[in-house]
Design an enzyme around this catalytic site. Structure first.
Site, PDB file in Angstrom:
ATOM      1  N   LYS A   7       0.817  -1.180   0.175  1.00 62.84           N
ATOM      2  CA  LYS A   7      -0.027  -0.036   0.064  1.00 62.84           C
ATOM      3  C   LYS A   7       0.950   1.165  -0.146  1.00 62.84           C
ATOM      4  CE  LYS A   7      -1.829   2.281   3.362  1.00 62.84           C
ATOM      5  NZ  LYS A   7      -2.289   2.704   4.471  1.00 62.84           N
ATOM      6  N   ASP A  29      -6.872   1.273   1.047  1.00 62.95           N
ATOM      7  CA  ASP A  29      -6.610   1.470   2.366  1.00 62.95           C
ATOM      8  C   ASP A  29      -8.103   0.783   3.048  1.00 62.95           C
ATOM      9  OD1 ASP A  29      -8.377   3.532   1.593  1.00 62.95           O
ATOM     10  OD2 ASP A  29      -7.572   5.095   3.176  1.00 62.95           O
TER      11      ASP A  29
END
Length: 234
Positions: free
Chosen positions: A144, A162
Site C-alpha cells: 500500500k 486502504d
C-alpha cells in the site's frame, strides 16, 4: 384520392435496438461513478503533507494505523530539520521518537524510518526509487505504501487500497473482495484507464468524508443512485 379519402398512414418499421449485456451495463455504471467523482474534484490531492518524495515516503510509513491529521501535526516540525535521508539518518532513532511520539506505534515507526533512510543512502544514492519491488524492499514499506508513493510522486496509475477504499469498493460495490489484495486486483481490472491515475484519491476522499463507516451520508452523495448498498440511508 378520387373518393376524397386520405391514404392510410404507413406503419413505421420497428427498429430493434440491441440490449446492453449485464457486463456492459456494469461497466457503464462504474464509468459514470468515476465521471461524477472527477467532475466534483478534477484534481484530487492526498492529505499527507510533504515537501519532496522522501518526506512523502516517510509520511506514508508513519500514517499506518494513524490519521493524516495526526501525522501532519508531527511531521511539520520534523521535516523542517530532516527532509532528506541523510538528515533523517543523522537525526537518529531516539531524537526522531521525540518528533513522532504522538503517532501510534511510534517506536517501531522510528526504527523503520531510520533504517529506510540508511538503505536509501546505501543502495539508491539517497533517492527514492520509482520501482515497486525496490520500494517494498525498504524497511516498513508494504504494497500500500509503495502504491501511494508510485501514484503521488511518480504519477503511476496504481490504486493503493486502504480501509476507506476497501469499504467503499465492497459497499457500492465496485470490486468486491475479502482481502485488500483481491480488492486491488479487482479495481485494477474494472476502473477505466482514463480514471486510474486519480481513482485512489477519489475513493479515499469519498470514503473518508461521505461514505463513512458507521453512517454513510447518502443524502449528500453524488453517486447514491448508482450505489447498491443495502444499508443506504435514503
Amino acid at each position: 384520392m378520387p373518393n376524397g379519402k386520405s391514404a392510410p398512414a404507413k406503419a413505421r418499421p420497428t427498429v430493434s435496438r440491441p440490449r446492453m449485456s449485464p457486463r456492459s451495463r456494469e461497466a457503464a455504471r462504474i464509468a459514470e461513478i468515476f465521471a461524477r467523482l472527477e467532475a466534483a474534484d478534477p484534481h484530487p490531492k492526498g492529505e499527507l503533507e510533504h515537501v519532496n518524495v522522501f518526506t512523502l515516503l516517510v509520511a506514508v510509513v508513519l500514517s499506518a494505523q494513524a490519521t493524516d491529521v495526526g501525522v501532519n501535526k508531527a511531521t511539520r516540525q520534523l521535516f523542517e530539520v530532516a527532509d532528506t535521508p541523510q538528515k533523517m539518518a543523522a537525526l537518529g532513532e531516539e531524537r526522531l521518537k521525540d518528533y513522532i511520539k504522538t503517532i501510534g506505534l511510534y517506536p517501531t515507526k522510528a526504527k523503520n524510518v531510520i533504517a529506510l533512510s540508511r538503505r536509501l543512502i546505501e543502495t539508491h544514492g539517497g533517492e527514492v526509487p520509482c520501482d515497486r519491488e525496490a520500494l517494498e524492499a525498504l524497511p516498513g514499506v508494504g504494497r500500500k505504501t509503495a502504491n501511494v508513493v508510485l501514484n503521488i510522486a511518480f504519477h503511476v496509475p496504481v490504486i493503493a487500497v486502504d480501509t476507506h477504499i476497501f469499504r467503499l469498493s465492497n459497499r457500492l460495490p465496485l470490486a468486491a473482495g475479502k482481502t485488500v489484495e483481491q480488492v486491488e486486483a479487482g479495481l485494477e481490472k474494472i476502473v477505466p484507464e482514463r480514471f486510474k491515475l486519480h481513482a485512489h484519491h477519489w475513493l479515499i476522499l469519498h470514503g473518508r468524508y461521505v461514505c463513512k463507516a458507521r453512517r454513510p451520508e447518502c443524502e449528500r452523495c453524488i453517486i447514491a443512485d448508482l450505489c447498491r448498498f443495502a444499508g443506504k440511508t435514503i
